[in-house]
Design an enzyme around this catalytic site. Structure first.
Site, mmCIF file in Angstrom:
data_model
loop_
_atom_site.group_PDB
_atom_site.id
_atom_site.type_symbol
_atom_site.label_atom_id
_atom_site.label_comp_id
_atom_site.label_asym_id
_atom_site.label_seq_id
_atom_site.Cartn_x
_atom_site.Cartn_y
_atom_site.Cartn_z
ATOM 1 N N CYS A 110 45.537 15.748 42.310
ATOM 2 C CA CYS A 110 45.090 16.812 41.420
ATOM 3 C C CYS A 110 43.558 16.758 41.550
ATOM 4 C CB CYS A 110 45.328 16.551 40.001
ATOM 5 S SG CYS A 110 44.985 17.556 38.884
ATOM 6 N N HIS A 153 53.541 22.214 39.106
ATOM 7 C CA HIS A 153 52.226 21.294 38.974
ATOM 8 C C HIS A 153 51.289 22.302 38.254
ATOM 9 C CE1 HIS A 153 49.166 18.542 40.427
ATOM 10 N NE2 HIS A 153 48.355 19.519 40.001
ATOM 11 N N GLU A 154 51.099 23.757 38.732
ATOM 12 C CA GLU A 154 50.133 24.549 37.944
ATOM 13 C C GLU A 154 50.732 24.900 36.725
ATOM 14 O OE1 GLU A 154 48.189 23.692 41.140
ATOM 15 O OE2 GLU A 154 47.607 24.364 39.336
ATOM 16 N N HIS A 157 49.350 22.468 34.124
ATOM 17 C CA HIS A 157 48.214 22.444 33.511
ATOM 18 C C HIS A 157 48.145 23.305 32.349
ATOM 19 C CE1 HIS A 157 46.025 19.795 36.446
ATOM 20 N NE2 HIS A 157 46.581 20.406 37.350
#
Ligand SMILES: O=CN(O)CCNC(=O)c1cccc(Cl)c1Cl
Ligand code: NI
Length: 183
Positions: A110, A153-154, A157
């Site tokens: 990241c 993963h995004e 966030h």
């Protein structure tokens, strides 16, 4: 253009906030920011540009990483068949997913985490995502493989979740039930 100095690092409170939905249709400013996020990802994958501006390579970026707590993400990567997946999305939402899980054998990284954190990061093997494109049109994506992993993963966030939150703290490489390595 976005460079590494614009990317906030672990410990910055924005990375642990739940980001706000973007009003649809998006403003010109939201559209410009989202386009600049995709531009950064593409630049980070260009050897010359990345070297010139000292960019760490990435396959995705979420707005909270540039200290904008809004539900906007960009992805730019090739899947295992060499198909390009390039997305600029507002308000992405996982609406369904497989029971089966997968993970990248070499773990995840990241741009907001400066150190390497080894370990299995379990992800859904397949996801169906509803979102809005750069023009505010609703779309539905069915993803598997690396696109599916990167999308998760995004979206993490946007919910204040970092990839290492998913790693087993006692045994980072402990086999995960119903999870299979990608490739
Ligand atoms: O949030 C986005 N980043 O932090 C960009 C840098 N990380 C990556 O490109 C990356 C690397 C490995 C696995 C995944 Cl799934 C991703 Cl996303
Ligand atoms: Ni990240």
């Amino acid at each position: 253009m976005i460079t590494m100095k614009d990317i906030i690092r672990d410990g910055h409170p924005t990375l642990r906030k739940v980001a706000e939905e973007v009003t649809i249709p998006p403003t010109e400013e939201d559209r410009a920011v989202l386009k600049s996020m995709l531009e950064f990802i593409i630049n980070s994958q260009d050897e010359e540009i990345a070297k010139k501006y000292d960019l760490r390579p990435g396959i995705g970026l979420a707005a909270p990483q540039i200290n904008i707590s809004k539900r906007m993400i960009a992805l730019h990567l090739e899947d295992e068949k060499g198909k390009l997946h390039s997305y600029t999305l507002f308000n992405p939402k996982i609406v369904s997913h497989s029971v089966e899980k997968t993970y990248l054998p070499n773990g995840e990284g990241c741009l907001s985490v400066d150190e390497v954190i080894p370990g299995i990061v379990p992800r859904y093997a397949r996801v169906t995502v509803k979102a809005f494109d750069i023009d505010g049109n609703e779309l539905k994506l069915r993803l598997k493989g690396l696109p599916s992993i990167a999308m998760q993963h995004e979206i993490d966030h946007l919910n204040g979740i970092m990839f290492y939150d998913h790693i087993n703290k006692d045994d980072p490489f402990k086999p995960v039930e119903n999870a299979f390595p990608l490739e």
